[in-house]
Scaffold this active site. Structure first.
Site, PDB file in Angstrom:
ATOM      1  N   HIS A   1      -3.552  -7.671   1.540  1.00 46.96           N
ATOM      2  CA  HIS A   1      -2.872  -9.043   2.734  1.00 46.96           C
ATOM      3  C   HIS A   1      -3.823  -8.047   3.737  1.00 46.96           C
ATOM      4  O   HIS A   1      -4.272  -8.336   5.250  1.00 46.96           O
ATOM      5  CB  HIS A   1      -1.460  -8.450   3.449  1.00 46.96           C
ATOM      6  CG  HIS A   1      -1.029  -7.381   3.481  1.00 46.96           C
ATOM      7  ND1 HIS A   1      -1.491  -7.050   4.770  1.00 46.96           N
ATOM      8  CD2 HIS A   1      -0.167  -6.280   3.228  1.00 46.96           C
ATOM      9  CE1 HIS A   1      -0.785  -5.349   5.591  1.00 46.96           C
ATOM     10  NE2 HIS A   1      -1.037  -5.258   4.325  1.00 46.96           N
TER      11      HIS A   1
ATOM     12  N   CYS B   1       3.367   6.864  23.675  1.00 53.55           N
ATOM     13  CA  CYS B   1       4.686   5.684  23.848  1.00 53.55           C
ATOM     14  C   CYS B   1       4.617   4.449  22.910  1.00 53.55           C
ATOM     15  O   CYS B   1       5.863   3.353  23.136  1.00 53.55           O
ATOM     16  CB  CYS B   1       3.950   5.248  25.496  1.00 53.55           C
ATOM     17  SG  CYS B   1       3.922   6.847  25.760  1.00 53.55           S
TER      18      CYS B   1
ATOM     19  N   THR C   1      10.673  -7.134 -11.441  1.00 56.89           N
ATOM     20  CA  THR C   1      10.346  -8.595 -11.885  1.00 56.89           C
ATOM     21  C   THR C   1       8.655  -8.111 -10.704  1.00 56.89           C
ATOM     22  O   THR C   1       9.225  -8.104  -9.867  1.00 56.89           O
ATOM     23  CB  THR C   1      11.572  -9.221 -11.442  1.00 56.89           C
ATOM     24  OG1 THR C   1      11.753  -8.822 -12.442  1.00 56.89           O
ATOM     25  CG2 THR C   1      10.361 -11.017 -12.084  1.00 56.89           C
TER      26      THR C   1
ATOM     27  N   SER D   1      -4.654  -3.197  -1.008  1.00 61.90           N
ATOM     28  CA  SER D   1      -3.858  -4.595  -0.661  1.00 61.90           C
ATOM     29  C   SER D   1      -3.876  -5.343  -0.374  1.00 61.90           C
ATOM     30  O   SER D   1      -5.099  -5.793   1.294  1.00 61.90           O
ATOM     31  CB  SER D   1      -1.487  -3.782   0.553  1.00 61.90           C
ATOM     32  OG  SER D   1      -2.235  -2.817   0.438  1.00 61.90           O
TER      33      SER D   1
ATOM     34  N   GLY E   1       0.821  -1.079  -0.012  1.00 61.83           N
ATOM     35  CA  GLY E   1      -0.087   0.087  -0.078  1.00 61.83           C
ATOM     36  C   GLY E   1       1.075   1.287  -0.048  1.00 61.83           C
ATOM     37  O   GLY E   1       0.292   2.199  -0.165  1.00 61.83           O
TER      38      GLY E   1
HETATM   39  S1  FES Z   1       6.775   6.552  26.358  1.00 60.22           S
HETATM   40 FE1  FES Z   1       6.405   8.025  26.972  1.00 60.22          FE
HETATM   41  S2  FES Z   1       6.744   7.133  29.385  1.00 60.22           S
HETATM   42 FE2  FES Z   1       7.440   5.995  28.514  1.00 60.22          FE
END
Ligand code: FES
Lengths: 142, 421
Positions: free
Chosen positions: B202, B328, B238, B200, B72
């Site tokens: 998949h 995070c 290819t 795509s 994609g």
């Molecule tokens: S990435 Fe946010 S505290 Fe660890």
């Protein structure tokens, strides 16, 4: 379970799943709460200090797995240390004790160091007589 | 332990029929489709068949409008850069939505460094844009409008038919990224007025390593990968023959089973969302309510007072696979740009979890996830200083404000006001 893959090593996962010292301390002598500029997470460490020694340390963390593990490990490491010793605590100790963190997750351990130092500053603010020469710079910087 | 896969937006398992169809193309029919001997001609025939299967899935007219790419992301790069370069003399302006996939966003950013300009159309709080805004943004220099059909994060369905009509009136080619919809919702290049469409296999039980770009012959497109004249000169290299053959079979089956698959996940989506909201407090659904404006596979939620990676890790340890748009979780430490575009509070974006359903998920899976998730949220909240501070009235909830305490953002700014690393 040999066919289990983990994002972090076993020590980190253990501290994430079975965190040590999670919670708050009633009548804490010092409380530090800091936020990570990088990701926006928040960590809080509370200390019970007697005769210049850290008797108990507790944490609460709003953050990723490695932040939770870092705060768990940091509180483990600093229990029993003197305030002076704790003032030179560095996040590298947490990283080493955890057996390493992924590069992008190092800042989570820095958060633990900062929360601890904020708690110590809070304590020293209440006890200016204990602010020795060695740690004065830290207090002034705050 | 039960194993529940709720991340079908990331990828899906290959169907046994698809895998069977692919097998001979590894060991027996190994020729290069560009070769002129029996081995080459045999696989060339197989590619032709796959092109027809792909065209049928999106109501395209002929196999000549189908180009194979590697995935994609490559399709999006080809669509954006290929159209931009082909029309360089006409103009250097592009229009996209603010919530496109990173492959579109970053292709456009690349062009901006080379002198193109781009208008990004904002979306409302549910993630949907106003077609008139696209019309207003178009100038005589506009050479391409790109808007996805279904959003990859929050499942919002964009008014692509309407946008396509406006693009048609203005004579500007319209590229619709259908990566999150093809195989699940009807995609019709004619109804969409689309000059280009990508998807795509998949994402609908085909293999990874193959992407599809449909291009209407009227839209000019130049190659961005240079080499031989494979794929009508639009994509050198290819072809991934086994992947393409498998993808074609997956497309054929997806077309045949679309109604039943979609009905199945629609039912599970309702059960999942009502289960979650009845068991967990301070939970927000991001994107439209389940219904006509939301893809039936997607549930995107924010759990207040806790962060998403911890939720994801804990769910994984319970055998449940999900995704998250929390900073995070991302390698860039930024929250999902889609969540930012819908104006979601940072605290809620941090607590983000994305669950995407598939045809093999069951009601038992949903019930298990609801139960485990409720337990995990309770555990993480007990560890969160924010939950405690909310309960003590220091900070307020964004989802259900009580009028006590400061906002999370104010609080976070205060505590991170310290000299940071
Ligand atoms: S990435 Fe946010 S505290 Fe660890």
């Amino acid at each position: 379970m040999s066919d289990t893959y983990t994002l972090y090593n076993n020590t980190v996962m253990d501290h994430f799943m079975n965190p040590r010292n999670m919670g708050d301390i009633k009548d804490a002598d010092g409380i530090g709460e800091v936020g990570a500029a990088a990701c926006g997470d928040i960590m809080k460490i509370s200390l019970k200090i007697r005769d210049g020694k850290i008797e108990d340390a507790r944490f609460k963390t709003f953050g990723c797995g490695s932040a939770i593990a870092s705060s768990s490990m940091a509180t483990e490491l600093i229990k029993g240390r003197t305030v002076d010793e704790a003032l030179s605590f560095s996040n590298q100790e947490v990283v080493d004790a955890l057996g390493g963190l992924p590069p992008v997750k190092i800042h989570c351990s820095v958060l633990a160091e900062e929360a601890l130092k904020a708690a110590l500053e809070d304590y020293l603010k209440k006890h200016p007589e204990l602010a020795t020469q060695a740690c004065k710079s830290e207090v002034v910087a705050a | 332990m039960r194993s529940v896969y709720f991340d079908h937006q990331s990828s899906t398992p290959v169907l046994p029929e698809v895998f069977e169809a692919m097998k001979p193309y590894f060991t027996e029919a190994y020729g290069n489709p560009s070769s002129l001997h029996q081995h080459g001609l045999r696989v060339r025939e197989a590619l032709k068949r796959a092109r027809q299967q792909m065209a049928a899935l999106i109501n395209g007219d002929s196999e000549e409008e189908i180009f194979f790419t590697s995935d994609g992301t490559e399709s999006a790069n080809l669509a954006i850069k290929g159209v931009a370069y082909a029309n360089e003399r006409k103009g250097k302006h592009l229009v996209i939505s603010a919530t496109e996939h990173p492959s579109v966003m970053n292709s456009v950013e690349f062009l901006e460094k080379q002198g193109w300009t781009c208008t990004r159309i904002p979306v409302n709080a549910e993630g949907i844009l106003q077609p008139e805004e696209v019309q207003k943004a178009m100038t005589p220099q506009t050479v391409l409008v790109a808007v996805h059909h279904v959003n990859h994060d929050i499942g919002a369905i964009q008014p692509v038919k309407e946008i396509g009509r406006l693009c048609g009136e203005a004579g500007v080619p319209f590229y619709v990224d259908c990566e999150s919809s093809a195989g699940w919702l009807p995609v019709d290049v004619k109804q969409f007025g689309a000059a280009l469409v990508s998807f795509s296999p998949h994402r609908f039980y085909g293999p990874k390593g193959v992407g599809v770009l449909y291009r209407n012959k009227r839209a000019r497109l130049v190659s961005i990968i240079h080499g031989g004249v494979q794929e009508g000169g639009r994509r050198a290299g290819t072809e991934n023959v086994p992947g393409i053959v498998g993808g074609g079979v997956a497309a054929e089956i997806a077309l045949r089973e679309m109604a039943s698959r979609s009905e199945h996940v629609t039912r599970l989506q309702k059960r999942l969302w009502s289960g979650l909201k009845s068991k967990i407090t301070f939970l927000k659904l991001n994107g439209p309510e389940p219904g006509p404006y939301r893809a039936p596979q997607n549930i995107n939620i924010s759990t207040e007072f806790i962060e998403g990676e911890g939720q994801l890790l804990s769910l994984d340890l319970s055998g449940i696979a999900v995704a998250s748009g929390s900073s995070c979780v991302s390698k860039s430490l930024k929250i999902s740009h889609v969540l930012a575009a819908i104006g979601l509070d940072h605290a809620l974006a941090q607590g983000n979890i994305i669950m995407t359903l598939g045809k093999d998920n069951t009601e038992e899976d949903v019930d298990y996830v609801v139960e485990e998730f409720a337990r995990i949220v309770a555990r993480l909240r007990a560890m969160s200083p924010m939950w405690d501070e909310f309960e003590r009235g220091v900070i307020d909830s964004v989802i259900a404000p009580t009028g006590r305490g400061t906002s999370f953002s104010e609080h976070a700014a205060k505590v991170s006001g310290k000299p940071a690393h």
